[in-house]
Enzyme design. Structure first.
Site, PDB file in Angstrom:
ATOM      1  N   GLY A   1     -41.471  26.660  74.624  1.00  0.00           N
ATOM      2  CA  GLY A   1     -41.250  25.642  75.643  1.00  0.00           C
ATOM      3  C   GLY A   1     -40.587  24.402  75.068  1.00  0.00           C
ATOM      4  O   GLY A   1     -40.001  24.419  73.992  1.00  0.00           O
ATOM      5  N   ASN A   2     -40.665  23.291  75.821  1.00  0.00           N
ATOM      6  CA  ASN A   2     -39.958  22.056  75.473  1.00  0.00           C
ATOM      7  C   ASN A   2     -38.489  22.393  75.200  1.00  0.00           C
ATOM      8  O   ASN A   2     -37.942  22.068  74.149  1.00  0.00           O
ATOM      9  CB  ASN A   2     -40.604  21.374  74.273  1.00  0.00           C
TER      10      ASN A   2
ATOM     11  N   ASP B   1     -30.870  22.628  74.788  1.00  0.00           N
ATOM     12  CA  ASP B   1     -29.665  23.418  75.045  1.00  0.00           C
ATOM     13  C   ASP B   1     -29.579  24.658  74.151  1.00  0.00           C
ATOM     14  O   ASP B   1     -28.951  25.654  74.530  1.00  0.00           O
ATOM     15  CB  ASP B   1     -28.415  22.562  74.851  1.00  0.00           C
ATOM     16  N   GLY B   2     -30.194  24.610  72.977  1.00  0.00           N
ATOM     17  CA  GLY B   2     -30.200  25.790  72.117  1.00  0.00           C
ATOM     18  C   GLY B   2     -30.963  26.938  72.754  1.00  0.00           C
ATOM     19  O   GLY B   2     -30.517  28.093  72.723  1.00  0.00           O
ATOM     20  N   HIS B   3     -32.139  26.640  73.331  1.00  0.00           N
ATOM     21  CA  HIS B   3     -32.891  27.679  74.036  1.00  0.00           C
ATOM     22  C   HIS B   3     -32.093  28.233  75.215  1.00  0.00           C
ATOM     23  O   HIS B   3     -32.081  29.444  75.462  1.00  0.00           O
ATOM     24  CB  HIS B   3     -34.212  27.110  74.573  1.00  0.00           C
TER      25      HIS B   3
ATOM     26  N   LYS C   1     -30.840  29.133  63.771  1.00  0.00           N
ATOM     27  CA  LYS C   1     -31.368  27.948  63.093  1.00  0.00           C
ATOM     28  C   LYS C   1     -32.630  28.299  62.309  1.00  0.00           C
ATOM     29  O   LYS C   1     -32.848  27.798  61.204  1.00  0.00           O
ATOM     30  CB  LYS C   1     -31.677  26.831  64.098  1.00  0.00           C
ATOM     31  N   ASP C   2     -33.463  29.154  62.882  1.00  0.00           N
ATOM     32  CA  ASP C   2     -34.654  29.621  62.179  1.00  0.00           C
ATOM     33  C   ASP C   2     -34.284  30.865  61.369  1.00  0.00           C
ATOM     34  O   ASP C   2     -34.710  31.986  61.670  1.00  0.00           O
ATOM     35  CB  ASP C   2     -35.765  29.914  63.181  1.00  0.00           C
TER      36      ASP C   2
ATOM     37  N   GLN D   1     -37.024  33.027  59.681  1.00  0.00           N
ATOM     38  CA  GLN D   1     -37.828  33.649  60.734  1.00  0.00           C
ATOM     39  C   GLN D   1     -37.080  34.835  61.346  1.00  0.00           C
ATOM     40  O   GLN D   1     -37.674  35.896  61.586  1.00  0.00           O
ATOM     41  CB  GLN D   1     -38.156  32.627  61.811  1.00  0.00           C
TER      42      GLN D   1
ATOM     43  N   SER E   1     -33.209  20.956  68.104  1.00  0.00           N
ATOM     44  CA  SER E   1     -34.586  21.347  67.827  1.00  0.00           C
ATOM     45  C   SER E   1     -35.502  20.607  68.777  1.00  0.00           C
ATOM     46  O   SER E   1     -35.246  19.438  69.120  1.00  0.00           O
ATOM     47  CB  SER E   1     -34.951  21.011  66.375  1.00  0.00           C
TER      48      SER E   1
END
Length: 282
Positions: free
Chosen positions: A27-28, A31-33, A150-151, A154, A186
């Site tokens: 959540g939160n 634009d990347g999501h 970015k991660d 991960q 982020s």
């Protein structure tokens, strides 16, 4: 957009539908999501997202309780981006009893860089991702899951987990979304003050400078790498940062590079109370 909270309701909604293209989030949304969601819309038959702040991947001193929850805005943005099903489990839905069975990732990949500074983080990530995959892809012969680059570490850990468990899921990496000045987007950027936000781009610049130095070193990089990294950390710390790592690694496994390896530079550092991460393939 269907919004469901329980695993049984999620499976009932997804059961008659086609192949999911899944974007897991906490959540939160920024634009990347949304870029991940739009990529999922392009790739799969049924765009699916999740919102779940996963307690297992936060260390005791980290920001689980204060992590921003922006439910209404997140729902609006996901619907506008084309999400068809949103899975938003409560903690009791995903963890109805203490999670004593956990996914332990390969230590050679998961105990360095982020894993060194956040011990147990990737165990928490793998455990929740496996549970989410089990919920979303149940009964499906194949599926897609989209993660941001970015991660970087991960993404590699999740991809390795999927390979080793032979899950019928294609892991798709989406390029890092950046602000016009180069700062990687982020959720934690929202913690930055105005002056910190202006300074935050120094992390991506430090990675670029380190990457250029690594390329210039050529075949001498293995011998020079530690000195180059130490100099990069010192320069960033001199600006008021607290650097966890700025490191040159080979892309294939994040171990120390040898001549001819494809490289990536990765960094994590605190600016005030906010910890930021970034990476750059070179």
């Amino acid at each position: 957009m269907h919004i469901v909270h329980s695993i049984s309701d999620l499976r009932a909604v997804l059961g008659p539908l086609g192949r999911p293209a899944f974007v897991p989030t906490m959540g939160n949304l920024h634009d990347g999501h949304i870029a991940l969601m739009r990529r999922a819309v392009q790739l799969g038959e049924v765009p699916v997202a999740s919102i779940f702040v996963n307690r297992l991947q936060f260390l005791p001193h980290e920001d689980f309780d204060s992590y921003p929850r922006t439910w209404d805005a997140d729902c609006e943005r996901l619907a506008a981006a084309g999400c068809q099903v949103l899975f938003a489990p409560r903690e009791r839905d995903l963890y109805p009893e203490p999670q004593t069975f956990k996914i332990l990732p390969d230590s050679q990949l998961a105990d360095l860089l982020e894993g060194e500074f956040r011990p147990g983080f990737f165990t928490g990530v793998c455990t929740v991702v496996m549970k989410l995959f089990s919920a979303v892809f149940a009964g499906k012969t194949s599926g897609i899951a989209v993660f941001g680059q970015k991660d970087y570490q991960q993404l590699m850990v999740v991809r390795r987990m999927v390979q080793q468990f032979t899950l019928p899921i294609d892991i798709v990496a989406n390029p890092t979304e950046r602000a016009p000045d180069g700062l990687a987007l982020s959720s934690r950027n929202g913690y930055l003050s105005a002056s910190e936000r202006a300074e935050a781009v120094a992390l991506s610049r430090a990675l670029r400078t380190l990457g250029e130095a690594a390329k210039a070193a050529g075949d001498a990089l293995p011998a020079q790498r530690e000195a180059l990294e130490q100099a990069a950390r010192a320069q960033l710390d001199a600006r008021g940062w607290q650097t966890d790592y700025l490191s040159v690694r080979r892309r294939s496994d994040l171990l120390a590079p040898k001549p001819g390896d494809a490289l990536v530079v990765l960094g994590a550092a605190r600016l005030g109370p906010t910890r930021l991460i970034d990476n750059l393939e070179i």
